[in-house]
Design a protein around this motif. Structure first.
Motif, PDB file in Angstrom:
ATOM      1  N   ALA A  17       0.827  -1.208   0.000  1.00  0.00           N
ATOM      2  CA  ALA A  17       0.000   0.000   0.000  1.00  0.00           C
ATOM      3  C   ALA A  17       0.863   1.261   0.000  1.00  0.00           C
ATOM      4  O   ALA A  17       0.550   2.238  -0.688  1.00  0.00           O
ATOM      5  CB  ALA A  17      -0.938  -0.011   1.207  1.00  0.00           C
ATOM      6  N   LEU A  18       1.946   1.231   0.756  1.00  0.00           N
ATOM      7  CA  LEU A  18       2.855   2.384   0.809  1.00  0.00           C
ATOM      8  C   LEU A  18       3.584   2.558  -0.518  1.00  0.00           C
ATOM      9  O   LEU A  18       3.704   3.675  -1.030  1.00  0.00           O
ATOM     10  CB  LEU A  18       3.859   2.204   1.954  1.00  0.00           C
ATOM     11  N   GLU A  19       4.063   1.465  -1.082  1.00  0.00           N
ATOM     12  CA  GLU A  19       4.780   1.548  -2.353  1.00  0.00           C
ATOM     13  C   GLU A  19       3.846   1.972  -3.482  1.00  0.00           C
ATOM     14  O   GLU A  19       4.257   2.679  -4.395  1.00  0.00           O
ATOM     15  CB  GLU A  19       5.462   0.217  -2.669  1.00  0.00           C
ATOM     16  N   ASP A  20       2.580   1.573  -3.400  1.00  0.00           N
ATOM     17  CA  ASP A  20       1.590   1.932  -4.413  1.00  0.00           C
ATOM     18  C   ASP A  20       1.384   3.444  -4.480  1.00  0.00           C
ATOM     19  O   ASP A  20       1.060   3.975  -5.537  1.00  0.00           O
ATOM     20  CB  ASP A  20       0.263   1.224  -4.100  1.00  0.00           C
ATOM     21  N   ARG A  21       1.570   4.122  -3.369  1.00  0.00           N
ATOM     22  CA  ARG A  21       1.410   5.586  -3.314  1.00  0.00           C
ATOM     23  C   ARG A  21       2.761   6.294  -3.267  1.00  0.00           C
ATOM     24  O   ARG A  21       2.871   7.419  -2.826  1.00  0.00           O
ATOM     25  CB  ARG A  21       0.565   5.998  -2.106  1.00  0.00           C
ATOM     26  N   LYS A  22       3.789   5.592  -3.721  1.00  0.00           N
ATOM     27  CA  LYS A  22       5.146   6.163  -3.850  1.00  0.00           C
ATOM     28  C   LYS A  22       5.771   6.551  -2.514  1.00  0.00           C
ATOM     29  O   LYS A  22       6.501   7.530  -2.410  1.00  0.00           O
ATOM     30  CB  LYS A  22       5.163   7.375  -4.792  1.00  0.00           C
ATOM     31  N   GLY A  23       5.476   5.766  -1.471  1.00  0.00           N
ATOM     32  CA  GLY A  23       6.147   5.970  -0.187  1.00  0.00           C
ATOM     33  C   GLY A  23       7.641   5.746  -0.365  1.00  0.00           C
ATOM     34  O   GLY A  23       8.063   4.883  -1.143  1.00  0.00           O
ATOM     35  N   GLU A  24       8.429   6.520   0.328  1.00  0.00           N
ATOM     36  CA  GLU A  24       9.879   6.452   0.184  1.00  0.00           C
ATOM     37  C   GLU A  24      10.513   5.721   1.362  1.00  0.00           C
ATOM     38  O   GLU A  24      10.008   5.764   2.484  1.00  0.00           O
ATOM     39  CB  GLU A  24      10.456   7.867   0.095  1.00  0.00           C
ATOM     40  N   ASP A  25      11.620   5.058   1.083  1.00  0.00           N
ATOM     41  CA  ASP A  25      12.471   4.455   2.116  1.00  0.00           C
ATOM     42  C   ASP A  25      11.648   3.566   3.062  1.00  0.00           C
ATOM     43  O   ASP A  25      11.688   3.735   4.280  1.00  0.00           O
ATOM     44  CB  ASP A  25      13.178   5.572   2.884  1.00  0.00           C
ATOM     45  N   VAL A  26      10.895   2.632   2.484  1.00  0.00           N
ATOM     46  CA  VAL A  26      10.014   1.758   3.264  1.00  0.00           C
ATOM     47  C   VAL A  26      10.848   0.681   3.957  1.00  0.00           C
ATOM     48  O   VAL A  26      11.605  -0.034   3.306  1.00  0.00           O
ATOM     49  CB  VAL A  26       8.934   1.110   2.372  1.00  0.00           C
ATOM     50  N   HIS A  27      10.728   0.612   5.275  1.00  0.00           N
ATOM     51  CA  HIS A  27      11.436  -0.385   6.069  1.00  0.00           C
ATOM     52  C   HIS A  27      10.459  -1.142   6.952  1.00  0.00           C
ATOM     53  O   HIS A  27       9.452  -0.588   7.393  1.00  0.00           O
ATOM     54  CB  HIS A  27      12.482   0.268   6.981  1.00  0.00           C
ATOM     55  N   VAL A  28      10.801  -2.392   7.220  1.00  0.00           N
ATOM     56  CA  VAL A  28      10.026  -3.214   8.148  1.00  0.00           C
ATOM     57  C   VAL A  28      10.986  -3.738   9.203  1.00  0.00           C
ATOM     58  O   VAL A  28      12.057  -4.258   8.877  1.00  0.00           O
ATOM     59  CB  VAL A  28       9.338  -4.394   7.425  1.00  0.00           C
ATOM     60  N   ILE A  29      10.599  -3.576  10.467  1.00  0.00           N
ATOM     61  CA  ILE A  29      11.405  -4.076  11.577  1.00  0.00           C
ATOM     62  C   ILE A  29      10.582  -5.104  12.338  1.00  0.00           C
ATOM     63  O   ILE A  29       9.464  -4.816  12.772  1.00  0.00           O
ATOM     64  CB  ILE A  29      11.828  -2.941  12.532  1.00  0.00           C
ATOM     65  N   ASP A  30      11.139  -6.298  12.475  1.00  0.00           N
ATOM     66  CA  ASP A  30      10.506  -7.356  13.262  1.00  0.00           C
ATOM     67  C   ASP A  30      10.872  -7.106  14.719  1.00  0.00           C
ATOM     68  O   ASP A  30      12.037  -7.222  15.112  1.00  0.00           O
ATOM     69  CB  ASP A  30      11.015  -8.719  12.801  1.00  0.00           C
ATOM     70  N   ILE A  31       9.869  -6.734  15.523  1.00  0.00           N
ATOM     71  CA  ILE A  31      10.117  -6.458  16.945  1.00  0.00           C
ATOM     72  C   ILE A  31       9.470  -7.515  17.835  1.00  0.00           C
ATOM     73  O   ILE A  31       9.395  -7.354  19.052  1.00  0.00           O
ATOM     74  CB  ILE A  31       9.625  -5.046  17.341  1.00  0.00           C
ATOM     75  N   SER A  32       9.037  -8.622  17.227  1.00  0.00           N
ATOM     76  CA  SER A  32       8.271  -9.643  17.955  1.00  0.00           C
ATOM     77  C   SER A  32       9.045 -10.262  19.112  1.00  0.00           C
ATOM     78  O   SER A  32       8.446 -10.688  20.095  1.00  0.00           O
ATOM     79  CB  SER A  32       7.786 -10.741  17.008  1.00  0.00           C
TER      80      SER A  32
END
Length: 120
Positions: A17-32
């Motif tokens: 969804a973020l990339e579809d709207r041209k979000g920049e520098d998308v990161h995911v952090i696993d904090i589980s």
């Protein structure tokens, strides 16, 4: 937290969804393994208030269509840091200045940075 496979699916949908709207520098952090707040943080930047809000709107729409509703939304009106709490994932959408200032990647460096391509 929920089943990690569900959280992972939610994180992948948020990234799309973020990339579809041209979000920049998308990161995911696993904090589980280091926090009970959520399983994943999804972080992205927008270039201005309108884009930050559009990114947040699209994440809510995409996840909402799959039955994942936000439990809380913070900062939407200001548009410089929008926090979308879905319970199992928390999405942070920043403008560039606030992203640098708050530097969540540094604060949560004990979490595992996830390759967004591996979510898909």
């Amino acid at each position: 937290m929920a089943d990690l496979s569900v959280s992972k699916k939610m994180a992948a949908m948020a990234v799309d969804a973020l990339e579809d709207r041209k979000g920049e520098d998308v990161h995911v952090i696993d904090i589980s393994e280091i926090s009970t707040l959520a399983d994943y943080f999804v972080i992205a930047s927008g270039t201005n208030i309108n884009q930050v809000q559009a990114l947040a709107d699209n994440v809510q729409e995409v996840l909402g269509r799959q039955g994942f509703m936000t439990k809380d939304v913070e900062g939407y009106d200001a548009g410089n840091w929008v926090l979308l709490d879905f319970g199992d994932i928390i999405v942070h959408v920043f403008d560039n200045e606030n992203r640098l200032f708050y530097d969540l990647e540094r604060i949560w460096r004990d979490g595992k940075l996830v390759d967004t391509n591996e979510l898909k």
